[in-house]
Design a protein around this motif. Structure first.
Motif, PDB file in Angstrom:
ATOM      1  N   PRO A 133       0.787  -1.099   0.014  1.00  0.00           N
ATOM      2  CA  PRO A 133       0.082  -0.055   0.043  1.00  0.00           C
ATOM      3  C   PRO A 133       1.022   1.264  -0.032  1.00  0.00           C
ATOM      4  CG  PRO A 133       0.121  -1.031   2.156  1.00  0.00           C
ATOM      5  CD  PRO A 133       0.389  -1.902   1.209  1.00  0.00           C
ATOM      6  N   TYR A 134       2.168   1.186   0.333  1.00  0.00           N
ATOM      7  CA  TYR A 134       2.981   2.433   0.610  1.00  0.00           C
ATOM      8  C   TYR A 134       3.319   2.797  -0.753  1.00  0.00           C
ATOM      9  CZ  TYR A 134       6.218  -1.759   0.615  1.00  0.00           C
ATOM     10  OH  TYR A 134       6.604  -2.827   0.267  1.00  0.00           O
ATOM     11  N   GLN A 135       3.217   1.834  -1.997  1.00  0.00           N
ATOM     12  CA  GLN A 135       3.630   2.245  -3.456  1.00  0.00           C
ATOM     13  C   GLN A 135       2.442   3.018  -3.969  1.00  0.00           C
ATOM     14  OE1 GLN A 135       6.495  -0.461  -5.491  1.00  0.00           O
ATOM     15  NE2 GLN A 135       4.510  -1.610  -5.148  1.00  0.00           N
ATOM     16  N   VAL A 136       1.139   2.990  -3.595  1.00  0.00           N
ATOM     17  CA  VAL A 136       0.076   3.670  -4.113  1.00  0.00           C
ATOM     18  C   VAL A 136      -0.946   4.485  -3.424  1.00  0.00           C
ATOM     19  CG1 VAL A 136      -0.116   1.847  -5.877  1.00  0.00           C
ATOM     20  CG2 VAL A 136      -1.210   1.538  -3.606  1.00  0.00           C
ATOM     21  N   HIS A 314       4.287  -6.724  -4.786  1.00  0.00           N
ATOM     22  CA  HIS A 314       3.999  -6.167  -5.926  1.00  0.00           C
ATOM     23  C   HIS A 314       4.873  -5.564  -6.563  1.00  0.00           C
ATOM     24  CE1 HIS A 314      -0.777  -6.968  -5.668  1.00  0.00           C
ATOM     25  NE2 HIS A 314      -0.071  -7.924  -5.981  1.00  0.00           N
ATOM     26  N   ALA A 315       5.150  -5.583  -7.843  1.00  0.00           N
ATOM     27  CA  ALA A 315       6.324  -4.950  -8.631  1.00  0.00           C
ATOM     28  C   ALA A 315       6.212  -3.482  -8.599  1.00  0.00           C
ATOM     29  CB  ALA A 315       6.352  -5.480  -9.912  1.00  0.00           C
ATOM     30  N   SER A 316       7.289  -2.425  -8.262  1.00  0.00           N
ATOM     31  CA  SER A 316       7.303  -1.125  -8.494  1.00  0.00           C
ATOM     32  C   SER A 316       7.073  -0.921  -9.806  1.00  0.00           C
ATOM     33  CB  SER A 316       8.431  -0.676  -7.805  1.00  0.00           C
ATOM     34  OG  SER A 316       9.539  -1.115  -8.449  1.00  0.00           O
ATOM     35  N   LEU A 317       6.880   0.288 -10.191  1.00  0.00           N
ATOM     36  CA  LEU A 317       6.982   0.793 -11.767  1.00  0.00           C
ATOM     37  C   LEU A 317       8.478   0.609 -12.379  1.00  0.00           C
ATOM     38  CD1 LEU A 317       5.219   1.941 -13.630  1.00  0.00           C
ATOM     39  CD2 LEU A 317       6.292   4.440 -13.218  1.00  0.00           C
ATOM     40  N   ASP A 318       9.277   0.804 -11.634  1.00  0.00           N
ATOM     41  CA  ASP A 318      10.933   0.461 -11.953  1.00  0.00           C
ATOM     42  C   ASP A 318      10.828  -0.956 -12.386  1.00  0.00           C
ATOM     43  OD1 ASP A 318      11.538   3.142 -11.895  1.00  0.00           O
ATOM     44  OD2 ASP A 318      12.505   2.781 -10.031  1.00  0.00           O
ATOM     45  N   GLN A 319      10.495  -1.927 -11.526  1.00  0.00           N
ATOM     46  CA  GLN A 319      10.561  -3.134 -11.789  1.00  0.00           C
ATOM     47  C   GLN A 319       9.919  -3.493 -13.079  1.00  0.00           C
ATOM     48  OE1 GLN A 319       9.526  -4.455  -7.854  1.00  0.00           O
ATOM     49  NE2 GLN A 319      10.943  -5.888  -8.242  1.00  0.00           N
ATOM     50  N   ILE A 320       8.776  -3.062 -13.423  1.00  0.00           N
ATOM     51  CA  ILE A 320       8.021  -3.558 -14.472  1.00  0.00           C
ATOM     52  C   ILE A 320       8.573  -2.916 -15.639  1.00  0.00           C
ATOM     53  CG2 ILE A 320       5.682  -3.049 -15.765  1.00  0.00           C
ATOM     54  CD1 ILE A 320       4.355  -2.554 -13.019  1.00  0.00           C
ATOM     55  N   ALA A 345      -3.150   0.630  -9.615  1.00  0.00           N
ATOM     56  CA  ALA A 345      -2.630   1.858  -9.725  1.00  0.00           C
ATOM     57  C   ALA A 345      -1.636   1.921 -10.679  1.00  0.00           C
ATOM     58  CB  ALA A 345      -2.610   2.429  -8.569  1.00  0.00           C
ATOM     59  N   LEU A 346      -0.592   0.958 -10.172  1.00  0.00           N
ATOM     60  CA  LEU A 346       0.686   1.207 -11.035  1.00  0.00           C
ATOM     61  C   LEU A 346       0.636   0.485 -12.348  1.00  0.00           C
ATOM     62  CD1 LEU A 346       3.523   0.341  -8.399  1.00  0.00           C
ATOM     63  CD2 LEU A 346       2.738   2.576  -8.953  1.00  0.00           C
ATOM     64  N   ARG A 347      -0.362  -0.444 -12.641  1.00  0.00           N
ATOM     65  CA  ARG A 347      -0.838  -1.011 -13.743  1.00  0.00           C
ATOM     66  C   ARG A 347      -1.200   0.154 -14.871  1.00  0.00           C
ATOM     67  NH1 ARG A 347      -2.853  -5.437 -16.808  1.00  0.00           N
ATOM     68  NH2 ARG A 347      -3.602  -4.277 -18.815  1.00  0.00           N
ATOM     69  N   THR A 348      -1.869   1.151 -14.144  1.00  0.00           N
ATOM     70  CA  THR A 348      -2.637   2.212 -15.013  1.00  0.00           C
ATOM     71  C   THR A 348      -1.154   3.118 -15.551  1.00  0.00           C
ATOM     72  OG1 THR A 348      -4.571   2.212 -13.826  1.00  0.00           O
ATOM     73  CG2 THR A 348      -4.005   4.335 -15.022  1.00  0.00           C
ATOM     74  N   VAL A 349      -0.326   3.336 -14.656  1.00  0.00           N
ATOM     75  CA  VAL A 349       0.623   3.967 -15.076  1.00  0.00           C
ATOM     76  C   VAL A 349       1.828   3.126 -16.076  1.00  0.00           C
ATOM     77  CG1 VAL A 349       2.999   5.122 -14.375  1.00  0.00           C
ATOM     78  CG2 VAL A 349       0.751   5.185 -12.742  1.00  0.00           C
ATOM     79  N   ALA A 350       1.814   2.036 -15.845  1.00  0.00           N
ATOM     80  CA  ALA A 350       2.457   1.132 -16.826  1.00  0.00           C
ATOM     81  C   ALA A 350       1.877   1.084 -18.002  1.00  0.00           C
ATOM     82  CB  ALA A 350       2.699  -0.359 -16.181  1.00  0.00           C
ATOM     83  N   ASP A 351       0.562   0.952 -18.286  1.00  0.00           N
ATOM     84  CA  ASP A 351      -0.096   1.369 -19.404  1.00  0.00           C
ATOM     85  C   ASP A 351       0.120   2.535 -20.252  1.00  0.00           C
ATOM     86  OD1 ASP A 351      -1.619  -1.150 -18.701  1.00  0.00           O
ATOM     87  OD2 ASP A 351      -3.365  -0.137 -18.357  1.00  0.00           O
TER      88      ASP A 351
END
Length: 426
Positions: A133-136, A314-320, A345-351
């Motif tokens: 949860p600290y990532q989002v 759960h993967a960070s944006l950097d990991q993706i 939420a990070l999936r949206t940014v990855a998209d």
């Protein structure tokens, strides 16, 4: 337990029967733990929406309020559930719609979860659906009293952020959300936050793989104690620290660690131990490093890989982004699945950044809300999986009865595109 006037009023029913049941649970819980008081919290992270056959039967029998009463308040009461008194979020749960058709996970559980999100969302629960949860958005400050579940989230909150939480359960977090209270014991007390063991790395600890293996050694060595780690430690990033903490909580039960000069409560080695004499250091050298790697890779011998799992925690944006770079222009081996688990939420940014498209074009999937260990589901026919997560390598073979390989991101991507495990300790 000593209750203040506000707490006594809640226990006596001034805010309704649900809050009274919640306070009764917290008093019983605190007394069992030996706590003499409650502390205030404005940060609760639990699992209200996690679907299960038991929850489905309770909903059929008495509705969502009944399910909350039984599972989140340990009560047989028949009452309405009010809005959460303090900010409360939902951690990871079951697979969502993006996993339909990919796993044997029951569609009925996905539908139940969707209904749960509607009910709890309307009652003040923020559906973050992640073990990180600290990532989002849920980022407690140093010294803040929290009531969190999920071992990897708890150790990150205590150690990296300097917040204060024990590893709570479904009922205690359900009660905390309605009251803003949690028993004040364990990690909430300053005297219980000093180091107990000194672990010294005699080999370089640099990068995701090495921090994970080091964490697995540390957890196995200290179990539920509070390690202070020093030595040849290269500066970690967010992913390294969440991987390290998750590994310590998997092989042991670590809820708090200190890295002098890095974590907020340990500016020095003296501070980490609260001014007490340092214990004799426990050495992590080449032999210990090799032993950890062999332990994590001792759960099978078939080199054909059916499934590659990345993103635990759960993967960070950097990991993706790193996985996307490695998969660009490549194609997965026929019959081999690749899943990257991340917060929605990070999936949206990855998209938006094009990472998901690259991964999908290669044949991989970026999935949200859960993981195979939490939902107990992997691609149909999986016999052998590969992962860069010490936590998943530790748990998933026992949960699903499959073989495991543990290695670096490079090793895992190679397995995904060749269908074979060719990793090794370098």
């Amino acid at each position: 337990m000593r209750l203040n006037d506000d707490e006594k009023a809640m226990l006596d029913g001034a805010e309704g029967p649900a809050v009274a049941a919640a306070m009764d649970l917290l008093v019983r819980y605190g007394e069992a733990l030996g706590a003499d008081r409650l502390c205030d919290t404005r940060n609760v992270a639990g699992t209200m929406t996690q679907p299960s056959p038991v929850k489905a039967s309770l909903v059929r029998a008495g509705g969502w309020a009944k399910a909350y009463a039984v599972l989140n308040l340990d009560s047989d009461g028949d009452f309405e559930i009010p809005h959460m008194r303090v900010p409360t979020c939902q951690l990871q749960q079951g697979f969502g719609d993006d996993a339909l058709g990919l796993t044997p996970y029951p569609p009925a559980m996905i539908e139940l979860q969707s209904d749960a999100e509607s009910f709890y969302g309307n009652h003040g629960v923020t559906i973050l659906a992640t073990c990180t949860p600290y990532q989002v958005g849920n980022l407690p400050v140093r010294g803040e009293h929290c009531a969190w579940m999920e071992s990897s989230a708890v150790v990150y909150a205590n150690s990296v952020l300097g917040a204060r939480t024990n590893c709570e359960g479904t009922a205690s977090t359900g009660a905390a959300g309605l009251t803003g209270k949690i028993p004040c014991w364990g990690n909430h007390l300053s005297e219980n936050r000093h180091g107990t063991h000194l672990i010294e790395a005699a080999v370089p600890v640099d990068g995701f793989l090495e921090w994970g293996m080091f964490g697995y050694f540390v957890g196995e060595t200290v179990q539920e104690s509070r390690p202070v780690v020093t030595g040849d430690l290269h500066r970690p990033d967010l992913a390294d620290l969440k991987h390290f903490g998750a590994a310590t909580a998997s092989s042991g039960g670590v809820e708090l660690y200190h890295v002098p000069g890095l974590t907020p409560e340990a500016p020095t080695l003296d501070a980490a131990f609260g001014g007490r004499a340092w214990p004799e250091p426990i050495r992590y050298g080449r032999r210990e490093r090799r032993a950890v790697y062999e332990t994590l890779n001792a759960q099978g011998d078939r080199t054909d890989v059916d499934f590659v799992l990345l993103g635990c925690p759960h993967a960070s944006l950097d990991q993706i982004a790193a996985a996307a770079r490695m998969l660009a222009g490549r194609t997965l081996y026929p019959g081999t699945e690749l899943w990257i688990m991340t917060p929605r939420a990070l999936r949206t940014v990855a998209d938006r950044n094009g990472y998901t498209e690259i991964i999908t074009r290669a044949g991989g999937r970026v999935l949200t809300d859960s993981c195979p260990a939490m939902s107990k589901a992997a691609p149909p026919g999986t016999r052998v999986f590969a992962t860069d997560s010490a936590k998943q390598a530790h748990y998933l073979p026992a949960i699903l009865g499959i073989e495991a390989w543990f290695g670096s991101l490079e090793d895992c991507v190679d397995a995904a595109v060749t269908g074979r495990w060719r990793g090794g300790l370098r």
